[in-house]
Write an enzyme that holds these catalytic residues in place. Sequence first.
Site: not given
Ligand SMILES: *Cc1c(COP(=O)(O)O)cnc(C)c1O
Length: 387
Positions: A98, A170
């Site tokens: 990301y 993540d």
């Molecule tokens: C959007 C996103 C983030 C960051 O999150 P925010 O809430 O925008 O700070 C991190 N990892 C992935 C895979 C995302 O899609």
Amino acid sequence: MKFGTKAIHAGVHPDPTTGAIMTPIYQTSTYVQTRPGEHQGYEYARTQNPTRDALQNNIASLENGKHGLCFSSGLGATDAILKTLRPGDEVISTHDLYGGSYRIFTKVFEPYGIKFKFVDMQRVREVEKAITPNTKMIWVETPTNPTMSIVDISAMARVAKTAGATLVVDNTFSSPYLQNPLDLGADIVVHSVTKYLAGHSDVVMGAIITNDDEYAEQLAFIQNSCGAVPGPQDCFLVLRGIKTLHLRMQRHCENGKRIAHFLKSHPKVHKVYWPGFDDHLNHDVAARQMRDYGGMISFTLLDDRLEVAMDVLSSFKIFSLAESLGGVESLVGHPASMTHASIPREQRLESGLTDSLIRLSVGIEDAEDLISDLEQAINQKVEELSY
Ligand SMILES: *Cc1c(COP(=O)(O)O)cnc(C)c1O
């Protein structure tokens, strides 16, 4: 308890003073003490808030974890995890990470002396080759944006264990409904709650879940010391959103499947990226570690000219052209000019990110309407422009 029951009930108790079935929004910054140091477990709202507590326990339960911590954004949560590292430590991550994570890794933490290596995590061997005695963390995303690469979480857990490194996953794209990395051996799960968990495109928030007591303590210390906490109103909205997470995800997956097959059979579509296809790289891994394949799909057009993609992108009537994902409404995005615009074109093309690549976050509307919208957007403009 099964998932849907937990989504609705875990961590949530009727308000002890009134019996209100919904967790109140404790809109307060501090709590009154009867004598100095004598209180009901709450002192100051950066440290604890009952609305946040309910949400943290709820999210922890959905990920089959012991501890949950919420942050003001997904990147706020990422920041807290990276702060457990020390100068000289190395992190291995995926080359199609990301963009915001890539930015905080390389622009914020690298200057503090932490080293990041990006490899093709679809191939376990590439990760093994990158391990050094200083490797302290392996940071996985699966599926990835926008080509839906699948990383084998169990294999990564084995590699991390051998190396004595922490495995972070993540899990934003899957949500806890589709995949539970802690069950597959991950040490820490991080979410952009902003996406599927909140689900209604009205909140920015992050979360960390872990079974490790030491990590939980360290991360709670960072949460309180650095202060990237969410407000109680946002916690309430996410608690409300999560009550339908399982229903939403079922529909995201059903719609995603129908649209992926529609696109695959479309004469003007070249490639479709969706982990549910047998010929998707690591489809077998996805089938093993995910319960279904989600609503994220990318595709390219046979006519790969940038202006064609631009016209198609401007023609949608139901899909909205916007960044982000995971809400009830369908979104369409163009990585080459939006989320991945900062990556040089040559480098983009190498990873399949061509000019015509279009990414969909398939919402929970009626599939027939979404398919008609795609049909008219793809046809109308491509035809007008092809000669
Ligand atoms: C959007 C996103 C983030 C960051 O999150 P925010 O809430 O925008 O700070 C991190 N990892 C992935 C895979 C995302 O899609």
